[in-house]
Design an enzyme around this catalytic site. Structure first.
Site, PDB file in Angstrom:
ATOM      1  N   LEU A 175      -2.908   2.143 -10.957  1.00 39.16           N
ATOM      2  CA  LEU A 175      -2.530   0.989 -11.779  1.00 39.16           C
ATOM      3  C   LEU A 175      -3.001  -0.350 -11.246  1.00 39.16           C
ATOM      4  CD1 LEU A 175      -0.493   3.208 -12.947  1.00 39.16           C
ATOM      5  CD2 LEU A 175       0.721   1.255 -13.812  1.00 39.16           C
ATOM      6  N   ARG A 190      -3.534  -9.016 -12.177  1.00 37.60           N
ATOM      7  CA  ARG A 190      -2.401  -9.072 -13.105  1.00 37.60           C
ATOM      8  C   ARG A 190      -2.703  -9.892 -14.373  1.00 37.60           C
ATOM      9  NH1 ARG A 190       2.148  -7.813 -10.005  1.00 37.60           N
ATOM     10  NH2 ARG A 190       3.122  -7.114 -11.940  1.00 37.60           N
ATOM     11  N   PRO A 191      -3.711  -9.522 -15.140  1.00 36.73           N
ATOM     12  CA  PRO A 191      -4.054 -10.291 -16.352  1.00 36.73           C
ATOM     13  C   PRO A 191      -2.950 -10.215 -17.409  1.00 36.73           C
ATOM     14  CG  PRO A 191      -5.243  -8.223 -16.300  1.00 36.73           C
ATOM     15  CD  PRO A 191      -4.548  -8.336 -14.974  1.00 36.73           C
ATOM     16  N   ILE A 192      -2.971 -11.121 -18.365  1.00 41.35           N
ATOM     17  CA  ILE A 192      -2.017 -11.071 -19.486  1.00 41.35           C
ATOM     18  C   ILE A 192      -2.767 -11.070 -20.819  1.00 41.35           C
ATOM     19  CG2 ILE A 192      -0.109 -12.199 -18.253  1.00 41.35           C
ATOM     20  CD1 ILE A 192      -0.928 -14.812 -19.797  1.00 41.35           C
ATOM     21  N   ASP A 193      -4.039 -10.637 -20.780  1.00 44.52           N
ATOM     22  CA  ASP A 193      -4.858 -10.656 -22.005  1.00 44.52           C
ATOM     23  C   ASP A 193      -4.239  -9.834 -23.131  1.00 44.52           C
ATOM     24  OD1 ASP A 193      -5.537  -8.544 -20.085  1.00 44.52           O
ATOM     25  OD2 ASP A 193      -6.971  -7.887 -21.595  1.00 44.52           O
ATOM     26  N   LEU A 194      -3.580  -8.729 -22.775  1.00 40.18           N
ATOM     27  CA  LEU A 194      -3.014  -7.868 -23.839  1.00 40.18           C
ATOM     28  C   LEU A 194      -1.799  -8.524 -24.486  1.00 40.18           C
ATOM     29  CD1 LEU A 194      -3.389  -4.395 -22.100  1.00 40.18           C
ATOM     30  CD2 LEU A 194      -4.997  -5.578 -23.601  1.00 40.18           C
ATOM     31  N   LYS A 211      16.297  -4.816 -11.529  1.00 42.52           N
ATOM     32  CA  LYS A 211      15.644  -6.136 -11.652  1.00 42.52           C
ATOM     33  C   LYS A 211      14.698  -6.133 -12.852  1.00 42.52           C
ATOM     34  CE  LYS A 211      11.820  -6.838  -9.070  1.00 42.52           C
ATOM     35  NZ  LYS A 211      10.590  -7.251  -9.785  1.00 42.52           N
ATOM     36  N   ASN A 212      13.893  -5.065 -12.989  1.00 39.65           N
ATOM     37  CA  ASN A 212      12.869  -5.061 -14.038  1.00 39.65           C
ATOM     38  C   ASN A 212      13.414  -4.767 -15.430  1.00 39.65           C
ATOM     39  OD1 ASN A 212      11.078  -5.770 -12.092  1.00 39.65           O
ATOM     40  ND2 ASN A 212      10.088  -3.761 -11.925  1.00 39.65           N
ATOM     41  N   ASP A 246       5.520   1.704  -8.311  1.00 41.65           N
ATOM     42  CA  ASP A 246       6.469   0.948  -7.473  1.00 41.65           C
ATOM     43  C   ASP A 246       7.103   1.804  -6.387  1.00 41.65           C
ATOM     44  OD1 ASP A 246       7.744  -1.249 -10.105  1.00 41.65           O
ATOM     45  OD2 ASP A 246       5.853  -1.164  -9.018  1.00 41.65           O
ATOM     46  N   ARG A 269      13.186 -10.517  -3.164  1.00 45.77           N
ATOM     47  CA  ARG A 269      12.893 -10.669  -4.597  1.00 45.77           C
ATOM     48  C   ARG A 269      13.512  -9.528  -5.397  1.00 45.77           C
ATOM     49  NH1 ARG A 269       6.878 -12.167  -6.079  1.00 45.77           N
ATOM     50  NH2 ARG A 269       7.950 -11.904  -8.059  1.00 45.77           N
ATOM     51  N   CYS A 279      -1.326 -11.841  -8.098  1.00 40.24           N
ATOM     52  CA  CYS A 279      -0.385 -11.754  -6.988  1.00 40.24           C
ATOM     53  C   CYS A 279      -1.037 -10.850  -5.959  1.00 40.24           C
ATOM     54  CB  CYS A 279       0.961 -11.213  -7.461  1.00 40.24           C
ATOM     55  SG  CYS A 279       0.925  -9.461  -7.773  1.00 40.24           S
ATOM     56  N   ARG A 321       5.725 -14.103 -11.578  1.00 47.23           N
ATOM     57  CA  ARG A 321       4.832 -13.941 -12.711  1.00 47.23           C
ATOM     58  C   ARG A 321       5.520 -13.302 -13.911  1.00 47.23           C
ATOM     59  NH1 ARG A 321       2.728  -9.772 -13.879  1.00 47.23           N
ATOM     60  NH2 ARG A 321       0.872 -10.798 -14.681  1.00 47.23           N
TER      61      ARG A 321
HETATM   62  C1  EPZ Z   1       5.676  -4.235 -14.447  1.00 43.03           C
HETATM   63  O1  EPZ Z   1       4.659  -5.192 -14.187  1.00 43.03           O
HETATM   64  C2  EPZ Z   1       6.644  -4.312 -13.284  1.00 43.03           C
HETATM   65  N1  EPZ Z   1       7.211  -5.656 -13.225  1.00 43.03           N
HETATM   66  C3  EPZ Z   1       5.912  -3.995 -11.980  1.00 43.03           C
HETATM   67  O2  EPZ Z   1       6.885  -3.988 -10.943  1.00 43.03           O
HETATM   68  C4  EPZ Z   1       5.302  -2.597 -12.098  1.00 43.03           C
HETATM   69  O3  EPZ Z   1       4.564  -2.322 -10.921  1.00 43.03           O
HETATM   70  C5  EPZ Z   1       4.383  -2.532 -13.325  1.00 43.03           C
HETATM   71  O4  EPZ Z   1       5.116  -2.918 -14.507  1.00 43.03           O
HETATM   72  C6  EPZ Z   1       3.821  -1.135 -13.547  1.00 43.03           C
HETATM   73  O5  EPZ Z   1       4.876  -0.223 -13.698  1.00 43.03           O
HETATM   74  C7  EPZ Z   1       8.211  -5.979 -14.077  1.00 43.03           C
HETATM   75  O6  EPZ Z   1       8.640  -5.183 -14.892  1.00 43.03           O
HETATM   76  C8  EPZ Z   1       8.774  -7.360 -13.950  1.00 43.03           C
HETATM   77  P1  EPZ Z   1       1.723  -3.847 -16.450  1.00 43.03           P
HETATM   78  P2  EPZ Z   1       3.626  -5.598 -15.356  1.00 43.03           P
HETATM   79  O7  EPZ Z   1       1.484  -4.934 -17.428  1.00 43.03           O
HETATM   80  O8  EPZ Z   1       4.275  -5.488 -16.678  1.00 43.03           O
HETATM   81  C9  EPZ Z   1      -2.980  -4.094 -16.680  1.00 43.03           C
HETATM   82  C10 EPZ Z   1       7.847  -4.565  -8.900  1.00 43.03           C
HETATM   83  O9  EPZ Z   1       7.532  -4.131  -7.798  1.00 43.03           O
HETATM   84  N2  EPZ Z   1      -2.780  -5.154 -17.671  1.00 43.03           N
HETATM   85  O10 EPZ Z   1       2.429  -2.604 -16.897  1.00 43.03           O
HETATM   86  O11 EPZ Z   1       3.008  -6.882 -14.968  1.00 43.03           O
HETATM   87  C11 EPZ Z   1      -2.529  -4.504 -15.281  1.00 43.03           C
HETATM   88  O12 EPZ Z   1      -3.562  -5.188 -14.597  1.00 43.03           O
HETATM   89  C12 EPZ Z   1       6.774  -4.964  -9.889  1.00 43.03           C
HETATM   90  O13 EPZ Z   1       9.033  -4.669  -9.326  1.00 43.03           O
HETATM   91  C13 EPZ Z   1      -3.890  -5.719 -18.295  1.00 43.03           C
HETATM   92  O14 EPZ Z   1      -5.024  -5.354 -18.016  1.00 43.03           O
HETATM   93  O15 EPZ Z   1       2.539  -4.443 -15.221  1.00 43.03           O
HETATM   94  C14 EPZ Z   1      -2.230  -3.174 -14.634  1.00 43.03           C
HETATM   95  O16 EPZ Z   1      -3.431  -2.604 -14.157  1.00 43.03           O
HETATM   96  C15 EPZ Z   1       5.408  -5.005  -9.245  1.00 43.03           C
HETATM   97  N3  EPZ Z   1      -3.694  -6.702 -19.216  1.00 43.03           N
HETATM   98  C16 EPZ Z   1      -1.703  -2.321 -15.790  1.00 43.03           C
HETATM   99  O17 EPZ Z   1      -2.137  -2.989 -16.994  1.00 43.03           O
HETATM  100  C17 EPZ Z   1      -2.439  -7.138 -19.560  1.00 43.03           C
HETATM  101  O18 EPZ Z   1      -2.324  -8.029 -20.426  1.00 43.03           O
HETATM  102  C18 EPZ Z   1      -0.201  -2.184 -15.823  1.00 43.03           C
HETATM  103  O19 EPZ Z   1       0.342  -3.500 -15.750  1.00 43.03           O
HETATM  104  C19 EPZ Z   1      -1.322  -6.555 -18.915  1.00 43.03           C
HETATM  105  C20 EPZ Z   1      -1.513  -5.548 -17.986  1.00 43.03           C
END
Ligand code: EPZ
Length: 420
Positions: free
Chosen positions: A329, A121-125, A22-23, A307, A399, A116, A92
């Site tokens: 994480l 789950r911020p997207i600032d980066l 899925k991912n 995960d 999902r 969620c 998201r």
């Molecule tokens: C991906 O989410 C996966 N989803 C998640 O799987 C997985 O748990 C996660 O990566 C970690 O491996 C998909 O690929 C669709 P991140 P993602 O951005 O990309 C922080 C599942 O069960 N962060 O790697 O959203 C964030 O808060 C799902 O299939 C910022 O601070 O995760 C977290 O602490 C759940 N700012 C860390 O980074 C940002 O702009 C890692 O998040 C982005 C992230």
């Protein structure tokens, strides 16, 4: 609403076929926004998140068919750049349209995904990187408005934290940017690697694939001639079935799987006393004579994946001794603890560390799924519990797990989907 009724304890045996990841499929679907030709994608998992994203792309103007795990998609007809709230709020990862839409059209409006269950789950980066590439980003009325009228320009970007979808978004944006981008501190997950490989195979000059530093020479706004491809196997689905074998003291073989994507998971199962035999695309799990306690710290790939944290917590209930699980994480990824405690688990929480005391006898009960991976952990525990367990709110499961109850029934589980 549906729920799963599971009779335990149960033994499993036989072979399970792992679906596409899925991912991996989610960013690969948004990647098609960069292409000017119809694409055929095979081994696409037919799960709710994929259908949600395809609905979003259809709203943007794309056309597609998804039959028997083969997706044929054409985004040449896309004429709308607004990803609206009613879809983004349900999934998201829709944020993955941001980079491609901005790169191809020079502007887009994407609903803020919101948090969620497992965290804010911020997207600032994601946004900081787009600004570094010359975009103007404003947030208004719950939407990200991104504009880059002259297109995006290559930039030197250092991610403050490793982000999987953040890396994917920026890689896709950089592929159409003017000039070279150097991305530092990138995610190295197999799903990101496949995205980069498809771009390379489609003619994009991208180097450093599989490392934390990626260099991409963009096309200067020209769309790409994308190649057809097969989605990699789902390593988290595979890890979940490996835990199913271990928690029910069963021998189970997984096929259509990539053992090399599961090194950290295999290592932990072997530390607990299991044995895992691998061929190029199969894995056979042999259960431990007595499960030993384990210490887990979730980190970015190739370390132990967050995960798989909930699934190993369920397994640790049956292990002898005190296991520790350190979730590094996400700030709220322990909601399965209280549900596992309802089944009889002895789990103590201290900040982001859970301590599981075992072995514990589990008794069936009504439990509630709270997020995708937590729900799979409840199914695992239910198969080891004495009696009947009803797992409610299984839309979370749907999902990301394709035909979970059929696959488990094929292995011998007593599991059925019922209506509340
Ligand atoms: C991906 O989410 C996966 N989803 C998640 O799987 C997985 O748990 C996660 O990566 C970690 O491996 C998909 O690929 C669709 P991140 P993602 O951005 O990309 C922080 C599942 O069960 N962060 O790697 O959203 C964030 O808060 C799902 O299939 C910022 O601070 O995760 C977290 O602490 C759940 N700012 C860390 O980074 C940002 O702009 C890692 O998040 C982005 C992230």
């Amino acid at each position: 609403m549906n729920y799963l009724r599971i009779q335990g304890p149960t033994k499993l045996s036989g072979t399970v076929t792992i679906s596409g990841a899925k991912n991996a499929a989610l960013p690969l679907i948004t990647l098609t926004l960069l292409g000017h030709n119809p694409i055929t994608m095979s081994n696409v998992p037919e799960v709710a998140d994929i259908k949600t994203l395809l609905k979003l792309l259809s709203n943007l103007g794309a056309s597609y068919t998804l039959e028997n795990h083969v997706l044929k998609i054409d985004t040449s007809t896309v004429n709308n750049t607004m990803a609206n709230y009613d879809i983004v709020k349900t999934m998201r990862a829709s944020i993955l349209v941001l980079g491609p839409l901005l790169a191809r059209f020079g502007h887009c409006e994407v609903s803020l995904p919101g948090g969620c269950a497992i965290g804010q789950r911020p997207i600032d980066l994601h946004l900081k990187a787009m600004e570094a590439m010359g975009a103007t980003i404003t947030i208004h009325a719950g939407y990200v408005h991104a504009v880059a009228p002259k297109g995006l320009k290559g930039a030197h970007i250092i991610f403050d934290k490793i982000t999987v979808t953040g890396t994917a978004n920026v890689v896709m944006a950089a592929a159409l940017a003017h000039g070279k981008s150097v991305l530092v501190n990138c995610a190295k997950e197999p799903e990101v690697v496949q995205l980069c490989e498809i771009l390379r195979n489609s003619g994009i000059d991208i180097t450093g694939i599989g490392t934390s530093e990626l260099t991409i020479v963009g096309t200067g706004g020209k769309t790409i001639d994308m190649v057809d491809f097969e989605v990699i196997p789902d390593r988290i689905e595979a890890g979940t079935y490996m835990c199913a074998a271990a928690i029910t003291d069963s021998i189970v073989t997984l096929e259509r799987v990539r053992p090399d994507h599961l090194d950290a998971v295999t290592a932990k199962l072997e530390q607990m006393g299991c044995r895992v035999e691998c061929s190029e695309n199969t894995m056979t799990v042999y259960p431990a004579t007595e499960l030993k306690h384990v210490n887990i710290v979730t980190q970015e790939y190739p370390a132990f994946p967050t995960d798989m944290q909930a699934q190993f917590m369920a397994l640790a209930i049956r292990a002898k001794g005190a296991s520790t699980i350190d979730e590094r994480l996400f700030e709220n990824r322990f909601m399965h603890v209280s549900e596992l405690q309802r089944l009889g688990a002895n789990i103590k929480l201290s900040g982001h560390v859970a301590t599981v005391i075992g072995p514990c006898e589990l008794a069936g009960a009504d439990v509630m799924a709270t997020d995708l991976r937590a729900s799979s952990a409840l199914v695992l525990a239910a198969m080891a519990a004495e009696g009947t367990t009803n797992v409610h709110r299984i839309y979370h499961l749907d999902r990301g797990y394709e035909n979970l109850e059929e696959k488990l029934r094929t292995l011998g589980a007593q599991i059925e989907r019922l209506q509340e």
